[in-house]
Enzyme design. Structure first.
Site, PDB file in Angstrom:
ATOM      1  N   LYS A  86      50.294  51.872  46.287  1.00 49.91           N
ATOM      2  CA  LYS A  86      49.055  51.736  45.626  1.00 49.91           C
ATOM      3  C   LYS A  86      47.902  51.559  46.917  1.00 49.91           C
ATOM      4  CE  LYS A  86      51.206  51.627  41.804  1.00 49.91           C
ATOM      5  NZ  LYS A  86      51.841  50.656  41.036  1.00 49.91           N
TER       6      LYS A  86
ATOM      7  N   ASP B 141      53.354  39.478  42.105  1.00 53.18           N
ATOM      8  CA  ASP B 141      53.302  40.819  42.308  1.00 53.18           C
ATOM      9  C   ASP B 141      51.922  41.192  42.893  1.00 53.18           C
ATOM     10  OD1 ASP B 141      52.910  43.804  42.220  1.00 53.18           O
ATOM     11  OD2 ASP B 141      54.019  43.854  40.301  1.00 53.18           O
TER      12      ASP B 141
ATOM     13  N   TRP C  30      53.189  45.398  33.858  1.00 58.53           N
ATOM     14  CA  TRP C  30      54.316  45.092  34.848  1.00 58.53           C
ATOM     15  C   TRP C  30      54.575  43.779  34.699  1.00 58.53           C
ATOM     16  CZ3 TRP C  30      55.836  49.391  36.433  1.00 58.53           C
ATOM     17  CH2 TRP C  30      55.062  50.648  36.706  1.00 58.53           C
TER      18      TRP C  30
HETATM   19  C1  LIG Z   1      52.892  50.245  40.445  1.00 55.12           C
HETATM   20  C2  LIG Z   1      53.228  48.764  40.041  1.00 55.12           C
HETATM   21  C3  LIG Z   1      54.413  48.603  40.050  1.00 55.12           C
HETATM   22  C4  LIG Z   1      55.732  49.529  39.876  1.00 55.12           C
HETATM   23  O1  LIG Z   1      55.933  49.738  41.162  1.00 55.12           O
HETATM   24  P1  LIG Z   1      57.450  50.726  41.549  1.00 55.12           P
HETATM   25  O2  LIG Z   1      57.434  50.753  42.961  1.00 55.12           O
HETATM   26  O3  LIG Z   1      57.077  52.067  40.961  1.00 55.12           O
HETATM   27  O4  LIG Z   1      58.368  50.037  40.702  1.00 55.12           O
HETATM   28  C5  LIG Z   1      54.583  47.075  39.755  1.00 55.12           C
HETATM   29  N1  LIG Z   1      53.642  46.318  39.586  1.00 55.12           N
HETATM   30  C6  LIG Z   1      52.347  46.690  39.820  1.00 55.12           C
HETATM   31  C7  LIG Z   1      51.368  45.780  39.749  1.00 55.12           C
HETATM   32  C8  LIG Z   1      52.103  47.997  40.008  1.00 55.12           C
HETATM   33  O5  LIG Z   1      50.849  48.437  40.073  1.00 55.12           O
END
Ligand SMILES: *Cc1c(COP(=O)(O)O)cnc(C)c1O
Length: 360
Positions: free
Chosen positions: A195, A171, A101
């Site tokens: 998540k 993030d 990511w």
């Molecule tokens: C799942 C995830 C993403 C991607 O998320 P989307 O909503 O599918 O774009 C980005 N960063 C992390 C840390 C993730 O776990």
């Protein structure tokens, strides 16, 4: 009705209480004769939903008044573009690449300016967090970017990187609300909600107000300019109403559980059950350096592909779903987010012990 223990990395398990409440309100939300899916996003009823959700999130995370909270669409990945478009005034940003990511965010930022990798753990399949106490931060970096919890690899930053005064962007998609964080340490915190919070389709951005300006990269789409969204209180266009409503319910649930200190304690207990077993097991082993282990995502292997596949299949039979590891790591991964009950982890460990006995 038979619910499974769902160890999915995302979209992931939600609190059963929340799902039941949403089911009860599906046809008639609080006597209005409509579902939340059917009501105007400009109605008083929906204003109450989004305002309450924001207020509860602010309370849970102790978000200072000089930070905006935006409920947006496009997932976390959309912010991989929005972040450079809004922040790259000098067209320079530094990245700590600790997984797929972070790498994707780095690649996307490279399209808009000079993105530098100042540390990486790719040399060992992202199984650790690099030392971030003395990074070669660029003189003119607009921000430093990290992915706080690496969903795929199961690592977590336990110390804030030293950005040498530069803005820190994080993030937190897969660790948000799993423990308290000091919001003031960050310029931007953002998370896709699927998540640890709600249904896919919502991304929440917590942004320090001075970083929300009209001074964005030329060509930035109106919708990706944070100022557009902030000025309209996340209602520039139709927001992901139903998703926001479920997030709001999860925030209430978290408050009822005792808030983030209580969640941290529970998450530590749950993770300890699994990690302690992995450390003593003769068959299974964790894939991550101990000091960097995530409380949310726990990857492990037997070291034998066929045995891994057998385990995943038998676990599924026994009611433990989505334990197959990410395709880039192999093996297994148990995601044990806030809504996974301790009992689910206890039963998984018992099942793993039994499998180990039977496959010596
Ligand atoms: C799942 C995830 C993403 C991607 O998320 P989307 O909503 O599918 O774009 C980005 N960063 C992390 C840390 C993730 O776990």
């Amino acid at each position: 009705m038979a619910r499974v223990y769902n160890f999915s990395a995302g979209p992931a398990v939600l609190p059963e209480e929340v799902l039941k409440e949403a089911a009860e309100e599906m046809l008639d939300y609080q006597g209005c004769g409509m579902s939340v899916m059917e009501m105007s996003h400009r109605s008083k009823m929906f204003s109450d939903i989004i305002e309450t959700a924001e207020a509860d999130l602010r309370e849970l995370m102790n978000i200072p008044d000089n930070y905006k909270v935006l409920f947006l669409q496009g997932g976390a990945s959309q912010q991989f573009s929005a972040i450079p478009m809004n922040l790259m005034k000098n067209k320079v940003a530094d990245f700590v690449v600790t997984g797929q990511w972070a790498k994707k965010a780095y690649q996307e930022a490279s399209r808009y300016g000079k993105a530098n990798i100042v540390a990486s753990s790719e040399d060992k399949t992202f199984s650790y967090i690099p030392d971030c106490s003395d990074l070669p931060i660029s003189e003119d970096a607009d921000y430093v970017y990290v992915c706080y919890n690496n969903t795929i690899y199961g690592t977590k930053f336990w110390e804030k990187p030293d950005t040498k005064g530069k803005i820190l962007v994080a993030d937190m998609s897969s660790c948000i609300l799993s423990e308290p964080v000091n919001v003031e340490d960050f310029g931007v915190i953002y998370f896709g909600v699927q998540k640890n919070v709600g249904p896919a389709g919502v991304v929440v951005c917590i942004i320090r107000e001075d970083l929300i300006t009209d001074d964005v990269l030329p060509g930035t789409p109106t919708m990706l300019k944070w100022k557009t969204q902030a000025d309209a209180d996340s209602l520039y266009n139709t927001p992901p109403c139903y998703g926001i409503y479920i997030c709001g319910k999860v925030f209430k649930w978290l408050k009822k559980q005792g808030g983030l200190e209580a969640m941290k304690k529970r998450n530590e207990e749950k993770a300890k059950l699994l990690y302690d077993f992995l450390d003593e097991s003769a068959l299974f082993k964790g894939t991550v350096e101990k000091k960097d282990r995530s409380l949310m995502n726990v990857p492990f292997v037997t070291g034998d592909k066929d045995l891994d596949a057998k385990f995943v299949a038998e676990a599924k039979e026994a009611g433990f779903e989505n334990l197959k590891g990410h395709r880039t790591v192999g093996g297994m991964r148990a995601s044990i987010y806030n809504a996974m009950p301790k009992e689910g982890v206890e039963k998984l460990v018992a099942f793993m012990k039994k499998f180990e006995e039977e496959n010596k």
